[in-house]
Design a protein around this motif. Structure first.
Motif, PDB file in Angstrom:
ATOM      1  N   LEU A   8      58.619  51.128  41.240  1.00 45.32           N
ATOM      2  CA  LEU A   8      58.481  49.763  40.768  1.00 45.32           C
ATOM      3  C   LEU A   8      58.354  48.771  41.918  1.00 45.32           C
ATOM      4  O   LEU A   8      57.822  47.688  41.760  1.00 45.32           O
ATOM      5  CB  LEU A   8      59.691  49.385  39.909  1.00 45.32           C
ATOM      6  N   ALA A   9      58.883  49.175  43.055  1.00 45.11           N
ATOM      7  CA  ALA A   9      58.916  48.240  44.176  1.00 45.11           C
ATOM      8  C   ALA A   9      57.599  48.211  44.953  1.00 45.11           C
ATOM      9  O   ALA A   9      57.303  47.258  45.644  1.00 45.11           O
ATOM     10  CB  ALA A   9      60.054  48.614  45.121  1.00 45.11           C
ATOM     11  N   ALA A  10      56.806  49.270  44.822  1.00 45.12           N
ATOM     12  CA  ALA A  10      55.580  49.353  45.617  1.00 45.12           C
ATOM     13  C   ALA A  10      54.618  48.224  45.256  1.00 45.12           C
ATOM     14  O   ALA A  10      54.603  47.739  44.140  1.00 45.12           O
ATOM     15  CB  ALA A  10      54.906  50.691  45.367  1.00 45.12           C
ATOM     16  N   SER A  11      53.813  47.810  46.244  1.00 43.19           N
ATOM     17  CA  SER A  11      52.823  46.783  45.941  1.00 43.19           C
ATOM     18  C   SER A  11      51.621  47.447  45.261  1.00 43.19           C
ATOM     19  O   SER A  11      51.390  48.636  45.411  1.00 43.19           O
ATOM     20  CB  SER A  11      52.419  46.055  47.209  1.00 43.19           C
ATOM     21  N   PRO A  12      50.851  46.655  44.489  1.00 44.38           N
ATOM     22  CA  PRO A  12      49.768  47.259  43.721  1.00 44.38           C
ATOM     23  C   PRO A  12      48.701  47.858  44.634  1.00 44.38           C
ATOM     24  O   PRO A  12      48.450  47.358  45.731  1.00 44.38           O
ATOM     25  CB  PRO A  12      49.197  46.080  42.927  1.00 44.38           C
ATOM     26  N   ASP A  13      48.073  48.945  44.177  1.00 41.72           N
ATOM     27  CA  ASP A  13      46.987  49.524  44.945  1.00 41.72           C
ATOM     28  C   ASP A  13      45.740  48.646  44.767  1.00 41.72           C
ATOM     29  O   ASP A  13      45.716  47.752  43.925  1.00 41.72           O
ATOM     30  CB  ASP A  13      46.763  50.989  44.535  1.00 41.72           C
ATOM     31  N   PRO A  14      44.691  48.879  45.567  1.00 41.86           N
ATOM     32  CA  PRO A  14      43.528  47.975  45.529  1.00 41.86           C
ATOM     33  C   PRO A  14      42.902  47.862  44.129  1.00 41.86           C
ATOM     34  O   PRO A  14      42.539  46.764  43.703  1.00 41.86           O
ATOM     35  CB  PRO A  14      42.558  48.636  46.519  1.00 41.86           C
ATOM     36  N   ALA A  15      42.805  48.998  43.404  1.00 41.89           N
ATOM     37  CA  ALA A  15      42.195  48.951  42.065  1.00 41.89           C
ATOM     38  C   ALA A  15      43.030  48.062  41.141  1.00 41.89           C
ATOM     39  O   ALA A  15      42.502  47.251  40.369  1.00 41.89           O
ATOM     40  CB  ALA A  15      42.085  50.357  41.491  1.00 41.89           C
ATOM     41  N   GLN A  16      44.362  48.216  41.246  1.00 40.01           N
ATOM     42  CA  GLN A  16      45.247  47.388  40.425  1.00 40.01           C
ATOM     43  C   GLN A  16      45.132  45.925  40.824  1.00 40.01           C
ATOM     44  O   GLN A  16      45.156  45.037  39.974  1.00 40.01           O
ATOM     45  CB  GLN A  16      46.686  47.852  40.580  1.00 40.01           C
ATOM     46  N   GLN A  17      45.019  45.709  42.126  1.00 39.10           N
ATOM     47  CA  GLN A  17      44.929  44.334  42.603  1.00 39.10           C
ATOM     48  C   GLN A  17      43.678  43.661  42.020  1.00 39.10           C
ATOM     49  O   GLN A  17      43.727  42.512  41.583  1.00 39.10           O
ATOM     50  CB  GLN A  17      44.892  44.320  44.139  1.00 39.10           C
ATOM     51  N   GLU A  18      42.560  44.431  41.982  1.00 38.56           N
ATOM     52  CA  GLU A  18      41.330  43.877  41.398  1.00 38.56           C
ATOM     53  C   GLU A  18      41.512  43.539  39.928  1.00 38.56           C
ATOM     54  O   GLU A  18      41.111  42.483  39.456  1.00 38.56           O
ATOM     55  CB  GLU A  18      40.179  44.884  41.540  1.00 38.56           C
ATOM     56  N   LEU A  19      42.135  44.497  39.212  1.00 39.79           N
ATOM     57  CA  LEU A  19      42.332  44.267  37.777  1.00 39.79           C
ATOM     58  C   LEU A  19      43.255  43.069  37.573  1.00 39.79           C
ATOM     59  O   LEU A  19      43.042  42.239  36.684  1.00 39.79           O
ATOM     60  CB  LEU A  19      42.912  45.520  37.115  1.00 39.79           C
ATOM     61  N   LEU A  20      44.273  42.984  38.427  1.00 43.47           N
ATOM     62  CA  LEU A  20      45.232  41.894  38.335  1.00 43.47           C
ATOM     63  C   LEU A  20      44.504  40.547  38.447  1.00 43.47           C
ATOM     64  O   LEU A  20      44.808  39.592  37.720  1.00 43.47           O
ATOM     65  CB  LEU A  20      46.253  42.044  39.476  1.00 43.47           C
ATOM     66  N   GLU A  21      43.524  40.513  39.326  1.00 40.20           N
ATOM     67  CA  GLU A  21      42.791  39.264  39.494  1.00 40.20           C
ATOM     68  C   GLU A  21      41.901  38.950  38.293  1.00 40.20           C
ATOM     69  O   GLU A  21      41.643  37.788  37.989  1.00 40.20           O
ATOM     70  CB  GLU A  21      42.001  39.290  40.808  1.00 40.20           C
ATOM     71  N   LEU A  22      41.458  40.015  37.634  1.00 43.37           N
ATOM     72  CA  LEU A  22      40.660  39.810  36.417  1.00 43.37           C
ATOM     73  C   LEU A  22      41.525  39.304  35.270  1.00 43.37           C
ATOM     74  O   LEU A  22      41.033  38.735  34.306  1.00 43.37           O
ATOM     75  CB  LEU A  22      39.973  41.112  35.998  1.00 43.37           C
ATOM     76  N   ILE A  23      42.818  39.572  35.352  1.00 42.23           N
ATOM     77  CA  ILE A  23      43.703  39.214  34.236  1.00 42.23           C
ATOM     78  C   ILE A  23      44.013  37.718  34.232  1.00 42.23           C
ATOM     79  O   ILE A  23      43.837  37.044  33.226  1.00 42.23           O
ATOM     80  CB  ILE A  23      45.009  40.048  34.283  1.00 42.23           C
ATOM     81  N   GLY A  24      44.466  37.223  35.360  1.00 43.05           N
ATOM     82  CA  GLY A  24      44.781  35.800  35.415  1.00 43.05           C
ATOM     83  C   GLY A  24      46.060  35.458  34.671  1.00 43.05           C
ATOM     84  O   GLY A  24      46.783  36.345  34.191  1.00 43.05           O
ATOM     85  N   TYR A  25      46.329  34.169  34.590  1.00 43.80           N
ATOM     86  CA  TYR A  25      47.619  33.731  34.055  1.00 43.80           C
ATOM     87  C   TYR A  25      47.545  33.284  32.613  1.00 43.80           C
ATOM     88  O   TYR A  25      48.533  32.843  32.044  1.00 43.80           O
ATOM     89  CB  TYR A  25      48.208  32.639  34.957  1.00 43.80           C
ATOM     90  N   ASP A  26      46.335  33.383  32.023  1.00 45.59           N
ATOM     91  CA  ASP A  26      46.240  33.158  30.587  1.00 45.59           C
ATOM     92  C   ASP A  26      46.111  34.508  29.898  1.00 45.59           C
ATOM     93  O   ASP A  26      45.448  35.404  30.412  1.00 45.59           O
ATOM     94  CB  ASP A  26      45.015  32.292  30.253  1.00 45.59           C
TER      95      ASP A  26
END
Lengths: 370, 370
Positions: free
Chosen positions: A309-327
């Motif tokens: 749980l503590a690890a930072s997101p991998d690059p693929a997750q980071q990309e998806l995370l950016e697609l998600i946004g705060y809405d």
């Protein structure tokens, strides 16, 4: 996580005097700490030991350190550990069950007990198809970031552990014996690999043999450590159904794989489905269902210690995370935006949810938390 | 049951003018009888026909008997019959659905429509195992005294009809065409045997071809006639799932046979089970679920349902009947009054309803009919 001998000897001592389990838990509840038990007035201890003067004498005298040489030697191995009920590292889900074991012997990575787990259990004499299913589900769940927990028995249990290891994941085996022995003996090599890549766990003291009555007790830990239990193939009146029943009593999800109505090994799964277990055809079915539970685990303070749980997101997750946004955004939208398959997006979402990076919102939508 | 031509021509006439279905039902509700519609004032009819003067003229002029030569010839065959919505012989379960067809063309034993039925449906391209299951379930259900109702399609439907016939039972096929044609053509012989040993039913006028939109309409009759629907093998997005959905909407039981998670033909059944359908492994699972009714039917040799329905109520039913009375009463009240279990009361009510001793009223209430 290292446990010094002087810290654990009072636990081992009282564990042995009380026979472990409920009696020791009740003493802890009454006196507040393991130290307070040994320091309690004789008059208060006597009723707890049904008036047995010898036992109370033994509590008040304190441990004879020489009696715990086997445990000392075992704990000298840095891969071995003891986790006690009052330890912040004690697995939070297991803490919730009606009868959490006061002591956990752990060989391997004790921190893994805090990771989100799914139990995969089933027949000791499965069909080839059943083993294939156990492997396929375990591999997918492992790649989605869940730890596969099972009982290291022959058959489905072994298939599940093996697939988790082969997928490069970590896996937890809960034993029905003391951890200085391996049962079944045929799984000596498997046990070794699980210990080095994951964790072996037992509530039974060193030296404990595989007694018949140990297995249902062991099964409650398999489900108690896990968000849910997947039953792959199981006959009616089998140990896997006991695990499933315990899981349901513990408020955990129960998943079952259906099969031909002509296969006796599907009967147990069908019985579970009729009793309310979720019918699953694929690992994504499980991941989808776990959504809400995963949020709970991610939010639990004790879960912070889990390295997964503590690890930072991998690059693929980071990309998806950016697609998600705060809405809040729907999964279908993310599939379109990312160009990834629904299964992949679903896995990544669960994984990110488990890490607390996103949260699920009403209507099957997701949003970033930070 | 014999229907004389002069009685049915007004029905055929209005059926043709309104296109059948809901429009004719609404006219019947508004004017009270088929005769009253033709005798209504023009001013009251006009709004019912969206102001179409020609249609209203045709209603008021009355039928041109020469237009119904095909129907006359068809009805001259003593094995053919027409059952109209207001007929006491109209199947009571079908009467309960939201959109009962105003006219039923029946070839064979029209009284059979009142017998307790279980629909058996599934893929047009089943596996061998699926066919075997359809046959085994249908044979068992037939021997237990239930009538197997299906759609005479290729695959599971045909297996179900064939097994019911082979078990010496009677079976009902609901067609998506007029009954002067057989669809699919390959089932010409099967249709003939069903008509002579059971019944063919259709709401579509003679000559109606197998239009695409007829099939979902036909499916609602399969479920509407039946106590429940068994889905044997079905892909996702198949007609069988439509039948199952309609059955659920009609308050009928839905049963589904599970299978391998790797079989696309099990997917539909698994989806149904996840939505609440009962997972069944054998015909007795269905009989158990249908409860007291099935036991009663089983006691009537050879599914001679007409006589079964005509038989006088047993003492327990007679007692319940007296508790019901002629004012609508809720089932909960009957449970209190009778001291019986909800399941028992529910079964007895269904049973008595099938026999025409009571009728269901709005709000889940029941009242005696005689």
């Amino acid at each position: 996580m290292d446990k010094r001998m002087e810290d654990v000897i009072p636990w081992l001592h009282l564990h042995r005097l009380t026979g472990g389990g409920a009696a020791l838990r009740h003493l802890l509840e009454q006196f507040g700490s393991i130290q307070a038990i040994s320091a309690a007035p004789r008059s208060e201890l006597l009723p707890c030991f049904a008036g047995d003067q010898n036992l109370v004498d033994a509590v008040l005298t304190g441990p004879d350190v020489g009696q715990f040489e086997a445990e000392r030697a075992w704990l000298d191995d840095p891969s071995n550990n003891l986790v006690v009920l009052t330890d912040p590292a004690y697995p939070p889900l297991l803490h919730e069950i009606p009868d959490p074991p006061p002591l956990l012997f752990v060989r391997g990575d004790a921190a893994l007990l805090n990771a989100p787990q799914l139990a995969v259990v089933g027949s000791r004499n499965p069909s080839h198809g059943g083993c294939d299913n156990a492997r396929a589900f375990s591999e997918h769940l492992t790649r989605a970031g869940l730890v596969v927990t099972s009982g290291m028995a022959l058959g489905i249990d072994a298939c599940a552990h093996e697939a988790a290891l082969a997928a490069g994941g970590r896996t937890i085996a809960v034993a029905a014996t003391g951890l200085d022995r391996v049962y079944p003996a045929a799984h000596h090599d498997l046990a070794h690999r699980i210990a080095s890549q994951g964790a072996l766990v037992s509530e039974f003291p060193l030296g404990a043999p595989p007694r018949r009555e140990h297995f249902p007790r062991r099964n409650r830990l398999i489900s108690g450590l896990s968000l849910g239990v997947l039953v792959v193939e199981a006959a009616l009146r089998s140990g896997s159904l006991i695990t499933a029943r315990l899981a349901a009593e513990q408020g955990r999800e129960v998943f079952a794989i259906p099969g031909s109505i002509h296969s006796p090994l599907a009967r147990g799964c069908h019985a579970l489905i009729r009793q309310g277990a979720k019918l699953v055809e694929s690992a994504p079915d499980i991941l989808e269902e776990l959504g809400a539970l995963a949020r709970f685990v991610a939010a639990s303070p004790r879960a912070d210690s889990a390295s997964a749980l503590a690890a930072s997101p991998d690059p693929a997750q980071q990309e998806l995370l950016e697609l998600i946004g705060y809405d809040p955004v729907e999964m279908d939208t993310l599939i379109v935006r990312s160009g990834l398959t629904p299964g992949r997006v679903s896995s990544m979402l669960l994984h990110m949810e488990l890490r607390g990076l996103i949260e699920a919102r009403p209507g099957g939508r997701y949003q970033r938390t930070s």
